[in-house]
Write a protein that holds these residues in place. Structure first.
Motif, PDB file in Angstrom:
ATOM      1  N   ALA A  51       0.828  -1.202   0.000  1.00 34.47           N
ATOM      2  CA  ALA A  51       0.000   0.000   0.000  1.00 34.47           C
ATOM      3  C   ALA A  51       0.866   1.256   0.000  1.00 34.47           C
ATOM      4  CB  ALA A  51      -0.926  -0.007   1.213  1.00 34.47           C
ATOM      5  N   LEU A  52       1.956   1.240   0.754  1.00 32.76           N
ATOM      6  CA  LEU A  52       2.832   2.409   0.806  1.00 32.76           C
ATOM      7  C   LEU A  52       3.493   2.671  -0.550  1.00 32.76           C
ATOM      8  CD1 LEU A  52       4.511   2.038   4.306  1.00 32.76           C
ATOM      9  CD2 LEU A  52       2.886   3.789   3.560  1.00 32.76           C
ATOM     10  N   HIS A  53       3.916   1.610  -1.211  1.00 31.04           N
ATOM     11  CA  HIS A  53       4.530   1.773  -2.533  1.00 31.04           C
ATOM     12  C   HIS A  53       3.516   2.366  -3.520  1.00 31.04           C
ATOM     13  CE1 HIS A  53       8.330   0.074  -1.512  1.00 31.04           C
ATOM     14  NE2 HIS A  53       7.867  -1.150  -1.277  1.00 31.04           N
ATOM     15  N   LYS A  54       2.292   1.828  -3.491  1.00 34.32           N
ATOM     16  CA  LYS A  54       1.258   2.344  -4.392  1.00 34.32           C
ATOM     17  C   LYS A  54       0.905   3.773  -4.038  1.00 34.32           C
ATOM     18  CE  LYS A  54      -1.464   1.879  -7.870  1.00 34.32           C
ATOM     19  NZ  LYS A  54      -0.945   1.572  -9.217  1.00 34.32           N
ATOM     20  N   GLY A  55       0.833   4.066  -2.745  1.00 32.70           N
ATOM     21  CA  GLY A  55       0.520   5.420  -2.314  1.00 32.70           C
ATOM     22  C   GLY A  55       1.548   6.433  -2.773  1.00 32.70           C
ATOM     23  N   GLN A  56       2.820   6.057  -2.721  1.00 36.33           N
ATOM     24  CA  GLN A  56       3.874   6.960  -3.189  1.00 36.33           C
ATOM     25  C   GLN A  56       3.738   7.222  -4.692  1.00 36.33           C
ATOM     26  OE1 GLN A  56       7.239   4.733  -1.832  1.00 36.33           O
ATOM     27  NE2 GLN A  56       7.149   5.555   0.255  1.00 36.33           N
ATOM     28  N   GLU A  57       3.381   6.175  -5.417  1.00 36.60           N
ATOM     29  CA  GLU A  57       3.188   6.320  -6.868  1.00 36.60           C
ATOM     30  C   GLU A  57       2.027   7.269  -7.167  1.00 36.60           C
ATOM     31  OE1 GLU A  57       1.188   3.586 -10.311  1.00 36.60           O
ATOM     32  OE2 GLU A  57       2.510   2.572  -8.884  1.00 36.60           O
ATOM     33  N   LEU A  58       0.908   7.079  -6.473  1.00 37.57           N
ATOM     34  CA  LEU A  58      -0.272   7.902  -6.724  1.00 37.57           C
ATOM     35  C   LEU A  58      -0.083   9.339  -6.232  1.00 37.57           C
ATOM     36  CD1 LEU A  58      -3.090   5.369  -5.749  1.00 37.57           C
ATOM     37  CD2 LEU A  58      -2.338   5.992  -8.050  1.00 37.57           C
ATOM     38  N   MET A  68      -9.093  -1.466  -3.016  1.00 36.70           N
ATOM     39  CA  MET A  68      -9.922  -1.545  -4.221  1.00 36.70           C
ATOM     40  C   MET A  68      -9.396  -2.630  -5.167  1.00 36.70           C
ATOM     41  SD  MET A  68     -11.146   1.568  -6.728  1.00 36.70           S
ATOM     42  CE  MET A  68      -9.491   1.999  -7.285  1.00 36.70           C
ATOM     43  N   GLU A  69      -8.074  -2.757  -5.263  1.00 38.11           N
ATOM     44  CA  GLU A  69      -7.499  -3.831  -6.082  1.00 38.11           C
ATOM     45  C   GLU A  69      -7.908  -5.198  -5.551  1.00 38.11           C
ATOM     46  OE1 GLU A  69      -3.360  -2.387  -8.178  1.00 38.11           O
ATOM     47  OE2 GLU A  69      -3.253  -3.197  -6.138  1.00 38.11           O
ATOM     48  N   ASP A  70      -7.862  -5.357  -4.235  1.00 32.57           N
ATOM     49  CA  ASP A  70      -8.226  -6.638  -3.632  1.00 32.57           C
ATOM     50  C   ASP A  70      -9.693  -6.969  -3.875  1.00 32.57           C
ATOM     51  OD1 ASP A  70      -5.644  -6.866  -2.701  1.00 32.57           O
ATOM     52  OD2 ASP A  70      -6.107  -6.142  -0.682  1.00 32.57           O
ATOM     53  N   ARG A  71     -10.512  -5.930  -3.913  1.00 35.80           N
ATOM     54  CA  ARG A  71     -11.958  -6.129  -4.065  1.00 35.80           C
ATOM     55  C   ARG A  71     -12.365  -6.341  -5.516  1.00 35.80           C
ATOM     56  NH1 ARG A  71     -15.595  -1.836  -4.445  1.00 35.80           N
ATOM     57  NH2 ARG A  71     -13.945  -0.462  -3.672  1.00 35.80           N
ATOM     58  N   ALA A 128      -7.804  -0.340 -11.790  1.00 33.16           N
ATOM     59  CA  ALA A 128      -7.138   0.683 -12.600  1.00 33.16           C
ATOM     60  C   ALA A 128      -8.142   1.416 -13.479  1.00 33.16           C
ATOM     61  CB  ALA A 128      -6.050   0.044 -13.453  1.00 33.16           C
ATOM     62  N   ARG A 129      -9.084   0.668 -14.043  1.00 31.43           N
ATOM     63  CA  ARG A 129     -10.106   1.299 -14.891  1.00 31.43           C
ATOM     64  C   ARG A 129     -10.977   2.255 -14.085  1.00 31.43           C
ATOM     65  NH1 ARG A 129     -15.163   1.186 -16.824  1.00 31.43           N
ATOM     66  NH2 ARG A 129     -15.895  -0.209 -15.184  1.00 31.43           N
ATOM     67  N   ARG A 136     -10.367   9.408  -7.063  1.00 34.35           N
ATOM     68  CA  ARG A 136     -10.567   8.983  -5.670  1.00 34.35           C
ATOM     69  C   ARG A 136     -12.022   8.699  -5.334  1.00 34.35           C
ATOM     70  NH1 ARG A 136      -7.051  13.820  -3.293  1.00 34.35           N
ATOM     71  NH2 ARG A 136      -7.679  14.643  -5.314  1.00 34.35           N
ATOM     72  N   GLN A 137     -12.961   9.169  -6.186  1.00 31.92           N
ATOM     73  CA  GLN A 137     -14.371   8.858  -5.950  1.00 31.92           C
ATOM     74  C   GLN A 137     -14.652   7.356  -6.031  1.00 31.92           C
ATOM     75  OE1 GLN A 137     -16.818  10.965  -5.002  1.00 31.92           O
ATOM     76  NE2 GLN A 137     -15.294  12.591  -4.873  1.00 31.92           N
ATOM     77  N   ALA A 138     -13.722   6.609  -6.619  1.00 32.86           N
ATOM     78  CA  ALA A 138     -13.911   5.159  -6.738  1.00 32.86           C
ATOM     79  C   ALA A 138     -13.601   4.422  -5.438  1.00 32.86           C
ATOM     80  CB  ALA A 138     -13.017   4.615  -7.857  1.00 32.86           C
ATOM     81  N   PHE A 139     -12.976   5.094  -4.468  1.00 34.43           N
ATOM     82  CA  PHE A 139     -12.570   4.425  -3.235  1.00 34.43           C
ATOM     83  C   PHE A 139     -13.773   4.104  -2.339  1.00 34.43           C
ATOM     84  CE2 PHE A 139      -8.227   6.839  -3.224  1.00 34.43           C
ATOM     85  CZ  PHE A 139      -7.757   5.983  -4.213  1.00 34.43           C
TER      86      PHE A 139
END
Length: 421
Positions: free
Chosen positions: A73-80, A105-108, A115-116, A123-126
């Protein structure tokens, strides 16, 4: 676990984003603390962090609930976070918020679908249910309170239900975009709404009447501040408008297109209303007009190059509540200034013709006194203008006490309920 520190008081967890949501919820948390009813803890999301922290309340974020297994999650967060157009003040919190929300969201949904969804909705997709379960499980609150924002606020209420913790949703305005969620009988133990009109509309859509309380919005309590009223009276007297019928036109942009809304809007619509009102004032010596354009619109100076004693611009630097109190009548299309004017007890006229009309049915909800078309404007202000009395029964309810205290009363009544309500 993030432990409590306030004796035997129950812990109430408040969750909101910033802007209008924090303005609605923060006064409630502060009042609960002031009355000694609870130990308020605030999960302050994104821009809510600064005002909540400044208030002195115990303030938490997603960063406070990171666990050793959250490296992905931290790696993805840094990317985003690196992709943000406007960098957050607290980068570490932004990384935690984005990363935890996205990887959940990826897990779900799976990597490709997540990604889509993010490309389409941002962020409205969260909907970080797992994170909010983690928060609630750690804090063990007696009550969860959030406003009607999607994403983490919705997740807080849904997670609370699953964990058997009672919850309350404070609906800041009309609850139309969120209608399908709000009318679910398993969504929050109670809803606090703007007025009886909004309450009745939710009940008609299927929500149990006992679950919906017309409390008002605490963000608007300052409308009743005597100092604000006095400032409005001073502005009016200063201009020599005391004997006139003073209108304020609160403009809002008209989009040509809006997501999930049919039809084509006319971006020139607000300016055509403005011109009709300018013409009416110039033709009628009993009228005066404030023009208040939306912050995203260009200033009104260009139409006021020729000074007129009964026309003034209400700039964004002027307190909108004082300008409302300096007026007898407020004219809007879909601006929320119309809601504020209704709460202040002013005459509200709504000009219909926007493609967003269905999202702001002010007359049906007891927030407007009349509806006019653009073609009807000139005639509505011709001849002697008499101030009409505002105040339907739904509106009069706001006079008895502050919305903040009414919401606190609902929270007290809900605390102690568990799953199955």
């Amino acid at each position: 676990m993030v432990s409590g520190d306030d004796g035997g008081l129950p812990l109430w967890l408040f969750v909101s984003y910033g802007g209008g949501h924090a303005k609605a919820l923060l006064p409630v948390a502060l009042r609960a603390k002031e009355l000694g009813l609870a130990q308020p803890v605030y999960l302050a999301l994104t821009t809510a962090a600064a005002p909540v922290r400044a208030s002195g309340l115990r303030t938490l974020g997603f960063l406070d609930f990171l666990e050793p297994g959250d490296l992905r999650a931290l790696h993805k967060g840094q990317e985003l976070a690196a992709q943000l157009t406007v960098q957050a003040t607290d980068r570490q919190e932004s990384v935690a918020y984005l990363g935890l929300s996205y990887t959940e969201m990826e897990d779900r949904l799976g990597v490709d679908e997540a990604a889509r969804q993010y490309r389409k909705y941002g962020r409205q997709a969260f909907l970080p249910l797992g994170v909010l379960r983690r928060v609630i499980g750690s804090l063990r609150p007696a009550l969860v309170v959030a406003t009607n924002s999607p994403r983490a606020e919705q997740a807080a209420i849904e997670a609370a239900r699953g964990l058997g913790v009672p919850s309350v949703c404070l609906v800041d305005l009309l609850g139309i975009w969120e209608r399908d969620t709000l009318v679910r009988r398993d969504y929050a133990d109670a809803l606090c709404v703007l007025n009886a009109g909004v309450r009745d509309s939710l009940v008609a859509a299927g929500r149990r009447a006992g679950d919906v309380h017309a409390t008002g919005n605490p963000a608007f309590d300052s409308l009743h501040d005597p100092a604000i009223r006095a400032e409005g009276a001073r502005l009016r007297t200063q201009l020599g408008w005391d004997g006139l019928h003073v209108c304020m036109y609160a403009s809002s942009p008209e989009p040509a297109h809006s997501p999930d809304v049919e039809g084509i809007g006319d971006p020139a619509f607000p300016r055509r209303i403005e011109q009709a009102l300018l013409d009416a004032v110039r033709a009628n010596p009993a009228l005066a007009l404030w023009i208040r354009r939306h912050p995203s619109e260009a200033g009104a100076g260009v139409v006021l190059r020729e000074p007129h004693p009964r026309i003034r611009e209400s700039t964004s630097a002027m307190p909108v509540h004082a300008c409302i109190h300096a007026s007898d009548e407020v004219i809007v299309t879909v601006s929320t200034v119309g809601v504020e004017a209704a709460i202040a007890g002013k005459v509200v006229t709504q000009v219909r013709g926007s493609i967003l009309d269905h999202l702001s049915p002010y007359l049906a909800l007891g927030l407007a006194d009349r509806e006019l078309t653009l073609a009807q404007l000139a005639g509505a202000y011709a001849g002697p203008v008499l101030a009409r009395t505002a105040g339907t029964s739904a509106r009069a309810a706001f006079a008895a006490g502050a919305a903040t205290d009414r919401v606190v009363q609902v929270l007290q009544s809900v605390q102690g309920r568990g799953r199955g309500h």
